[in-house]
Design a protein around this motif. Structure first.
Motif, PDB file in Angstrom:
ATOM      1  N   LEU A 131      48.817  32.822  41.856  1.00 15.68           N
ATOM      2  CA  LEU A 131      47.882  31.422  41.838  1.00 15.68           C
ATOM      3  C   LEU A 131      48.161  30.804  43.293  1.00 15.68           C
ATOM      4  O   LEU A 131      49.498  30.732  43.473  1.00 15.68           O
ATOM      5  N   SER A 132      47.045  30.171  43.802  1.00 15.34           N
ATOM      6  CA  SER A 132      47.625  29.184  44.648  1.00 15.34           C
ATOM      7  C   SER A 132      46.974  28.199  44.981  1.00 15.34           C
ATOM      8  O   SER A 132      45.985  28.328  44.529  1.00 15.34           O
ATOM      9  N   GLY A 133      47.437  26.995  45.372  1.00 19.88           N
ATOM     10  CA  GLY A 133      46.681  25.946  45.336  1.00 19.88           C
ATOM     11  C   GLY A 133      46.549  25.196  46.936  1.00 19.88           C
ATOM     12  O   GLY A 133      47.913  25.123  47.339  1.00 19.88           O
ATOM     13  N   GLY A 134      45.374  24.878  47.353  1.00 18.40           N
ATOM     14  CA  GLY A 134      45.817  23.872  48.592  1.00 18.40           C
ATOM     15  C   GLY A 134      45.404  22.813  48.721  1.00 18.40           C
ATOM     16  O   GLY A 134      44.806  21.898  48.017  1.00 18.40           O
ATOM     17  N   ASP A 135      45.065  22.434  50.718  1.00 13.52           N
ATOM     18  CA  ASP A 135      44.927  20.823  50.338  1.00 13.52           C
ATOM     19  C   ASP A 135      43.856  20.782  49.951  1.00 13.52           C
ATOM     20  O   ASP A 135      42.881  19.748  50.335  1.00 13.52           O
ATOM     21  N   ASP A 136      42.910  21.900  50.262  1.00 12.96           N
ATOM     22  CA  ASP A 136      41.071  22.070  50.409  1.00 12.96           C
ATOM     23  C   ASP A 136      41.221  21.437  48.593  1.00 12.96           C
ATOM     24  O   ASP A 136      39.739  21.059  47.587  1.00 12.96           O
ATOM     25  N   GLY A 137      42.085  21.591  47.744  1.00 11.08           N
ATOM     26  CA  GLY A 137      41.633  20.972  46.242  1.00 11.08           C
ATOM     27  C   GLY A 137      41.170  22.138  45.259  1.00 11.08           C
ATOM     28  O   GLY A 137      41.290  22.094  43.973  1.00 11.08           O
ATOM     29  N   ALA A 138      41.432  23.309  46.015  1.00 11.68           N
ATOM     30  CA  ALA A 138      41.166  24.585  45.661  1.00 11.68           C
ATOM     31  C   ALA A 138      42.751  25.260  44.909  1.00 11.68           C
ATOM     32  O   ALA A 138      43.355  25.053  45.194  1.00 11.68           O
ATOM     33  N   VAL A 139      42.266  25.961  43.171  1.00 12.58           N
ATOM     34  CA  VAL A 139      43.137  26.468  42.383  1.00 12.58           C
ATOM     35  C   VAL A 139      42.170  28.344  42.193  1.00 12.58           C
ATOM     36  O   VAL A 139      41.850  27.957  41.865  1.00 12.58           O
ATOM     37  N   LYS A 140      42.880  28.963  43.195  1.00 12.75           N
ATOM     38  CA  LYS A 140      43.020  30.556  43.250  1.00 12.75           C
ATOM     39  C   LYS A 140      43.840  32.076  42.101  1.00 12.75           C
ATOM     40  O   LYS A 140      44.663  30.991  42.133  1.00 12.75           O
ATOM     41  N   VAL A 141      42.996  32.685  41.526  1.00 12.99           N
ATOM     42  CA  VAL A 141      43.694  33.378  41.472  1.00 12.99           C
ATOM     43  C   VAL A 141      43.743  34.926  41.885  1.00 12.99           C
ATOM     44  O   VAL A 141      42.357  35.156  42.171  1.00 12.99           O
ATOM     45  N   ARG A 176      46.645  43.760  42.574  1.00 14.68           N
ATOM     46  CA  ARG A 176      45.781  44.857  42.479  1.00 14.68           C
ATOM     47  C   ARG A 176      45.234  45.450  43.734  1.00 14.68           C
ATOM     48  O   ARG A 176      45.066  46.683  44.632  1.00 14.68           O
ATOM     49  N   GLY A 177      44.306  44.367  44.551  1.00 15.08           N
ATOM     50  CA  GLY A 177      43.902  44.386  45.655  1.00 15.08           C
ATOM     51  C   GLY A 177      44.131  43.645  46.507  1.00 15.08           C
ATOM     52  O   GLY A 177      43.291  43.428  47.188  1.00 15.08           O
ATOM     53  N   PHE A 178      44.796  43.063  46.585  1.00 15.18           N
ATOM     54  CA  PHE A 178      45.390  41.397  47.594  1.00 15.18           C
ATOM     55  C   PHE A 178      45.390  42.672  49.062  1.00 15.18           C
ATOM     56  O   PHE A 178      46.340  43.565  49.125  1.00 15.18           O
ATOM     57  N   GLY A 179      44.595  42.047  49.895  1.00 17.85           N
ATOM     58  CA  GLY A 179      45.047  42.387  51.004  1.00 17.85           C
ATOM     59  C   GLY A 179      43.720  41.113  52.129  1.00 17.85           C
ATOM     60  O   GLY A 179      43.239  40.728  51.406  1.00 17.85           O
ATOM     61  N   PRO A 180      43.756  41.205  52.826  1.00 11.82           N
ATOM     62  CA  PRO A 180      43.046  41.478  54.375  1.00 11.82           C
ATOM     63  C   PRO A 180      41.472  40.773  54.087  1.00 11.82           C
ATOM     64  O   PRO A 180      41.259  39.410  53.983  1.00 11.82           O
ATOM     65  N   SER A 181      40.618  41.417  53.426  1.00 11.05           N
ATOM     66  CA  SER A 181      39.252  41.486  52.493  1.00 11.05           C
ATOM     67  C   SER A 181      39.182  40.769  51.193  1.00 11.05           C
ATOM     68  O   SER A 181      38.381  41.109  50.701  1.00 11.05           O
ATOM     69  N   SER A 182      40.062  40.556  50.851  1.00  9.21           N
ATOM     70  CA  SER A 182      40.100  40.387  49.368  1.00  9.21           C
ATOM     71  C   SER A 182      40.110  39.149  48.493  1.00  9.21           C
ATOM     72  O   SER A 182      39.538  38.319  49.463  1.00  9.21           O
ATOM     73  N   GLU A 183      39.068  38.774  47.807  1.00 10.08           N
ATOM     74  CA  GLU A 183      38.438  38.068  47.595  1.00 10.08           C
ATOM     75  C   GLU A 183      39.231  37.347  45.639  1.00 10.08           C
ATOM     76  O   GLU A 183      40.271  37.902  45.058  1.00 10.08           O
ATOM     77  N   PRO A 184      39.681  35.769  46.088  1.00 10.54           N
ATOM     78  CA  PRO A 184      40.176  36.113  44.514  1.00 10.54           C
ATOM     79  C   PRO A 184      38.947  35.891  43.027  1.00 10.54           C
ATOM     80  O   PRO A 184      37.905  36.280  43.215  1.00 10.54           O
ATOM     81  N   VAL A 185      40.116  36.337  42.004  1.00  9.31           N
ATOM     82  CA  VAL A 185      39.213  36.854  41.068  1.00  9.31           C
ATOM     83  C   VAL A 185      38.498  35.592  39.816  1.00  9.31           C
ATOM     84  O   VAL A 185      37.985  34.889  39.256  1.00  9.31           O
ATOM     85  N   ALA A 186      39.406  34.049  40.802  1.00  9.15           N
ATOM     86  CA  ALA A 186      38.711  33.238  40.398  1.00  9.15           C
ATOM     87  C   ALA A 186      39.361  31.519  40.767  1.00  9.15           C
ATOM     88  O   ALA A 186      40.153  32.110  41.406  1.00  9.15           O
ATOM     89  N   ASN A 187      38.116  30.951  40.908  1.00 14.11           N
ATOM     90  CA  ASN A 187      37.736  29.477  42.332  1.00 14.11           C
ATOM     91  C   ASN A 187      37.900  28.788  41.406  1.00 14.11           C
ATOM     92  O   ASN A 187      36.427  28.664  40.548  1.00 14.11           O
ATOM     93  N   PHE A 188      38.803  26.999  41.145  1.00  9.34           N
ATOM     94  CA  PHE A 188      38.188  26.073  40.059  1.00  9.34           C
ATOM     95  C   PHE A 188      38.604  25.439  40.989  1.00  9.34           C
ATOM     96  O   PHE A 188      39.849  25.063  42.508  1.00  9.34           O
ATOM     97  N   GLN A 189      37.488  24.291  41.722  1.00 11.35           N
ATOM     98  CA  GLN A 189      37.421  23.820  42.740  1.00 11.35           C
ATOM     99  C   GLN A 189      37.022  21.846  42.229  1.00 11.35           C
ATOM    100  O   GLN A 189      36.368  21.016  42.093  1.00 11.35           O
TER     101      GLN A 189
END
Length: 446
Positions: free
Chosen positions: A325-335, A339-352
């Motif tokens: 999980l990650s949370g930022g100053d932008d108010g987003a919570v991302k999952v 298994r595919g984490f790296g420079p080009s990876s996208e979150p499997v979930a993004n809650f705004q």
């Protein structure tokens, strides 16, 4: 320790006037209509954070949404704390013990505080015939009890983490003066456990060990979950140091810092399964995964750049699934899926959902799809990734359609919430800290 009303979550009630009065021709029907309107004068509505509250509307806690809800204050704000999961009475009434660090205005007034909240009883919802003007009277034997003891600390505590090694109860603490120290809590714990000690107690013993090798203050701090006594600390100048226990009861701290971030390291989390792996996040918008067996300048294995639009404040590992999980100053919570984490990876979930910076995140201790988040918008949100919206059961005009379907519950009533933790021995129980003190609650949702 006194319970007080907070602001509501979905399921809490908003009292507002119902102006949709029926008009009848006969006087008798008119009288009946007026009698009915007395009962319908206040309409219960669901309040969604961010909505405008009219002058004739009032927010009220829906006590039926809580199994337990208590609040307490230790005096000065404590913006970091940790739960002593092994020090608990898990049957009701509950006893919960935590350690916190103060941020007092006067430097010499700061402490590391060990506090025990006992006699925590379940919520007893008000009956329908209870008067709103009458305050609920709690019998003396059912009132919660707060007991605390402190250790003198030089300056404000930025972050504090608890660990038990053998019989030693320890706390690692980041100080605003740039020092990281490890403190022995055994003396004040004995004081707390003594039923005959009622006076406030402040231990002035020095820490077991203090490290002044960081070049600035910091906030990132975490004990390794799989290797006893290993600690990592990260500062605002991008440096990370790893502490390893030695046979002499002290710690050997890496002389060369682990460096890959370009700005302040905001959070560190050790993997719950691999003892040499940790993850970090930073003001540089990156999330990094490290293998500390490698030399410090080569230990960074994976990097996700621009994980958020701005500072990444907090992260947490899932204990049983390969997710972060990650949370930022932008108010987003991302999952993120590792298994595919790296420079080009996208979150499997993004809650705004949060309308301010995300300040706290933590996966549920047992349920791998449930987590909690806190934000500068004075909300604590409970989430379940396994949920999906059922369009057939939810009317189109339902206000909850504005919310993500994975959002289980919103808890409010805090001001500038900073940290939250699930209790591993009391499933569903959350402790959270803010400028207004501590909230301890368990909802019907988890």
């Amino acid at each position: 320790m006194n319970k007080k009303e907070g602001e509501p979550e979905p399921g809490m009630e908003v009292d507002g006037e119902d102006n949709d009065m029926r008009e009848e021709d006969s006087d008798e029907d008119q009288t009946d209509s007026e009698d009915d309107s007395d009962d319908e004068k206040f309409e219960d509505k669901v309040y969604v954070p961010g909505e405008k509250i009219e002058e004739d509307e009032e927010l009220a806690v829906d006590e039926n949404a809580y199994i337990l809800y208590q609040q307490c204050s230790l005096g000065p704000p404590c913006l970091s704390f940790d739960i002593l999961h092994d020090q608990v009475k898990s049957n009701y009434p509950l006893t919960v013990t935590c350690v916190a660090g103060t941020q007092a205005a006067k430097v010499t007034a700061n402490n590391i505080i060990l506090f025990k909240m006992s006699n925590l009883n379940c919520v007893i919802p008000s009956r329908d015939d209870d008067s709103d003007d009458e305050e609920k009277v709690i019998p003396e034997k059912e009132k919660p009890v707060l007991k605390m003891a402190g250790i003198k600390h030089n300056g404000c505590v930025n972050r504090i983490k608890y660990n038990k090694i053998g019989e030693a109860h320890l706390a690692a603490a980041w100080a605003e003066n740039g020092t990281v120290a490890i403190w022995n809590l055994n003396t004040i714990m004995a004081r707390l456990d003594n039923p005959y000690s009622t006076e406030a107690f402040r231990d002035e013993s020095p820490p077991l060990q203090a490290f002044t090798g960081h070049t600035s203050e910091g906030f990132a701090l975490d004990w390794c979950k799989t290797e006893a006594g290993v600690l990592a600390s990260g500062d605002c100048k991008k440096n990370i140091h790893v502490w390893r226990p030695t046979e002499g009861g002290e710690w050997s701290v890496s002389e060369q810092p682990y460096v890959s971030h370009t700005q302040s390291v905001e959070d560190i989390r050790w993997s719950p399964n691999e003892k040499n792996v940790m993850a970090t996040c930073s003001v540089d918008k990156c999330i990094k995964v490290w293998d500390v067996r490698a030399p410090p300048d080569k230990a960074c294995m994976l990097t996700k750049n621009n994980a958020h639009l701005s500072d990444v404040n907090v992260i947490d590992w899932n204990r049983s699934e390969p997710f972060i999980l990650s949370g930022g100053d932008d108010g987003a919570v991302k999952v993120w899926d590792l298994r595919g984490f790296g420079p080009s990876s996208e979150p499997v979930a993004n809650f705004q959902h949060h309308k301010g910076a995300v300040t706290g995140l933590e996966w549920h201790q047992e349920d791998s799809t449930v987590f909690a988040s806190s934000g500068a918008d004075d909300q604590i949100a409970l989430w379940d990734l396994a949920l999906e919206r059922d369009s057939e059961e939810t009317p189109d005009d339902d206000v909850t359609n504005k919310l993500p379907p994975q959002l289980l519950f919103i808890h409010q009533g805090l001001q500038d919430c900073k940290e939250l933790h699930w209790h591993s021995k009391v499933p569903g129980l959350i402790v959270a800290t803010s400028h207004t003190g501590f909230d301890i609650f368990k909802t019907i949702s988890v």
